[in-house]
Design a protein around this motif. Sequence first.
Motif, PDB file in Angstrom:
ATOM      1  N   CYS A  73      -3.308   3.007 -10.903  1.00  0.00           N
ATOM      2  CA  CYS A  73      -2.888   4.243 -10.234  1.00  0.00           C
ATOM      3  C   CYS A  73      -1.987   5.025 -11.184  1.00  0.00           C
ATOM      4  CB  CYS A  73      -2.153   3.902  -8.953  1.00  0.00           C
ATOM      5  SG  CYS A  73      -1.361   5.317  -8.178  1.00  0.00           S
ATOM      6  N   CYS A  76       1.857   5.411  -9.376  1.00  0.00           N
ATOM      7  CA  CYS A  76       2.816   4.301  -9.304  1.00  0.00           C
ATOM      8  C   CYS A  76       2.573   3.228 -10.370  1.00  0.00           C
ATOM      9  CB  CYS A  76       2.786   3.676  -7.916  1.00  0.00           C
ATOM     10  SG  CYS A  76       1.263   2.778  -7.586  1.00  0.00           S
ATOM     11  N   HIS A 136      -3.837   5.805  -5.680  1.00  0.00           N
ATOM     12  CA  HIS A 136      -3.986   5.160  -4.371  1.00  0.00           C
ATOM     13  C   HIS A 136      -4.427   6.207  -3.361  1.00  0.00           C
ATOM     14  CE1 HIS A 136      -1.300   1.861  -5.886  1.00  0.00           C
ATOM     15  NE2 HIS A 136      -2.102   1.159  -5.107  1.00  0.00           N
ATOM     16  N   CYS A 140       1.351   6.657  -2.372  1.00  0.00           N
ATOM     17  CA  CYS A 140       2.249   5.627  -2.882  1.00  0.00           C
ATOM     18  C   CYS A 140       3.464   6.308  -3.481  1.00  0.00           C
ATOM     19  CB  CYS A 140       1.532   4.781  -3.933  1.00  0.00           C
ATOM     20  SG  CYS A 140       0.827   5.790  -5.261  1.00  0.00           S
TER      21      CYS A 140
HETATM   22 ZN   LIG Z   1      -0.197   4.242  -6.536  1.00  0.00          ZN
END
Ligand SMILES: [Zn+2]
Length: 167
Positions: A73, A76, A136, A140
């Motif tokens: 991702c 994050c 995501h 997130c």
């Molecule tokens: Zn993420």
Amino acid sequence: MESAYLPKSVDPERSADQGLEFAGDLDPAPLARLGELLAAQAGPISSRFGFRRDEEGRAVMVGSAEASLPLICQRCTDLFLFEARADWRRVFARSETDEQELAEKGLDVCYHGGPLDVAELIEEELILALPMAPRHPEGCEPVARPAGGIHPFAGLAELLKRETRDN
Ligand SMILES: [Zn+2]
């Protein structure tokens, strides 16, 4: 007529004559080009595709493939499973002129006799289905910046100040 397995290769012309359909799983391990784009080993790829003829007698392949592909991702920096889904429709042109005309209409067209490598085709389609910036889907928290630490550009600001002073 549907076969419950994926062949290694298929002949589009012959398959279109017989209206063949296939469905099954493909092992992603040997797919090196896809593997390079993933953060870990993918699970099995499930795919189905069939052949028929269009109004003008060309062989047409319609197919789809699905797989859970591990990506990083970009928000994050954690690993997550991207539920990839590729759908395609390929027309097999009868000549180079035919191929050009179909391509100008924006169709996904090929002009090559002979068998198609099934794993290569599915790999190609899944690569096209990968997101440019994986994230995501459920949202997130962005990567936390170091709190109270030195600002990453503090040094740069000092440098700029010094240069202004020197000039
Ligand atoms: Zn993420």
